[in-house]
Design a protein around this motif. Structure first.
Motif, short mmCIF file in Angstrom:
data_model
loop_
_atom_site.label_atom_id
_atom_site.label_comp_id
_atom_site.label_asym_id
_atom_site.label_seq_id
_atom_site.Cartn_x
_atom_site.Cartn_y
_atom_site.Cartn_z
N MET A 81 0.86 -1.19 0.00
CA MET A 81 0.00 0.00 0.00
C MET A 81 0.89 1.24 0.00
O MET A 81 2.05 1.17 0.41
N GLU A 82 0.32 2.34 -0.45
CA GLU A 82 1.02 3.62 -0.37
C GLU A 82 1.15 4.02 1.10
O GLU A 82 0.30 3.66 1.92
N GLU A 83 2.19 4.77 1.41
CA GLU A 83 2.39 5.21 2.80
C GLU A 83 1.21 6.02 3.32
O GLU A 83 0.82 5.89 4.48
N GLU A 84 0.63 6.86 2.46
CA GLU A 84 -0.53 7.66 2.88
C GLU A 84 -1.72 6.79 3.24
O GLU A 84 -2.47 7.09 4.16
N GLU A 85 -1.89 5.68 2.49
CA GLU A 85 -2.99 4.75 2.79
C GLU A 85 -2.76 4.08 4.15
O GLU A 85 -3.71 3.93 4.93
N VAL A 86 -1.52 3.70 4.42
CA VAL A 86 -1.19 3.08 5.70
C VAL A 86 -1.41 4.07 6.84
O VAL A 86 -1.98 3.72 7.88
N LYS A 87 -1.00 5.32 6.63
CA LYS A 87 -1.23 6.36 7.65
C LYS A 87 -2.72 6.50 7.95
O LYS A 87 -3.13 6.58 9.11
N ALA A 88 -3.51 6.57 6.89
CA ALA A 88 -4.96 6.71 7.06
C ALA A 88 -5.54 5.51 7.80
O ALA A 88 -6.41 5.66 8.68
N LEU A 89 -5.05 4.33 7.48
CA LEU A 89 -5.51 3.12 8.13
C LEU A 89 -5.13 3.12 9.61
O LEU A 89 -5.93 2.75 10.48
N MET A 90 -3.91 3.57 9.90
CA MET A 90 -3.47 3.67 11.30
C MET A 90 -4.34 4.64 12.08
O MET A 90 -4.69 4.39 13.22
N LYS A 91 -4.65 5.77 11.44
CA LYS A 91 -5.50 6.76 12.09
C LYS A 91 -6.89 6.18 12.39
O LYS A 91 -7.43 6.35 13.47
N LEU A 92 -7.45 5.46 11.42
CA LEU A 92 -8.75 4.82 11.64
C LEU A 92 -8.69 3.83 12.79
O LEU A 92 -9.61 3.76 13.63
#
Length: 168
Positions: free
Chosen positions: A150-161
């Motif tokens: 996954m893109e880093e931004e997607e992982v960040k968003a997932l972590m935030k969720l």
């Protein structure tokens, strides 16, 4: 309020409303063409029983009866607005069923999206735990994103969720 109580209450309210018959429907449609808002309201009111009947034909385990009725009522109002010619009752029933089917499809898509998201969050938790054990430290965003493809931004968003979900 329970589903059964809502259904009974709604049906009791409708008992005082006389459904429109074919003759009255045609008279009301003529008056509506002249801009009569009272005729429009009466036509909607006189077809509410069709919404109830339509809602009874759908499974109660996917959407509540109240949600189906709400969708059907909106569709009924829109059907009155959009009717131009032909068989009015068929037009109304078609719009009501379309709205209810769409609401059910939307609910199914929403459930599937939530499941996919939960699966991704679970995978993220497993991967970050495994990486921390293997590396002896917390993994970087870059390392996690490579493994998850996954893109880093997607992982960040997932972590935030995931964090937001734990905070609730």
């Amino acid at each position: 309020m329970s589903e059964l109580n809502f259904f009974k209450m709604y049906e009791e309210e409708l008992e005082g409303i006389v459904p429109c018959d074919f003759h009255e429907t045609n008279q009301l449609l003529e008056r509506i063409k002249g801009g009569d808002l009272l005729a429009k309201n009466r036509l909607i009111e006189g077809y509410l029983d069709r919404v109830i009947e339509a809602a009874k034909g759908y499974p109660a385990d996917e959407l509540s009866f109240a949600e189906l009725v709400a969708e059907g009522n909106v569709a009924l109002a829109m059907a009155v607005e959009t009717f131009e010619s032909g068989d009015f009752e068929s037009h109304v029933l078609e719009r009501i069923h379309e709205a209810m089917k769409w609401a059910l499809e939307e609910e199914t898509m929403s459930d599937q999206t939530a499941k996919r998201l939960a699966d991704k969050i679970n995978a993220l938790n497993e991967i970050t735990t495994k990486l921390a054990e293997d590396l002896g430290r917390e993994a970087t965003l870059e390392e996690i994103s490579k493994i998850m493809n996954m893109e880093e931004e997607e992982v960040k968003a997932l972590m935030k969720l995931a964090l937001d979900a734990m905070a609730q």
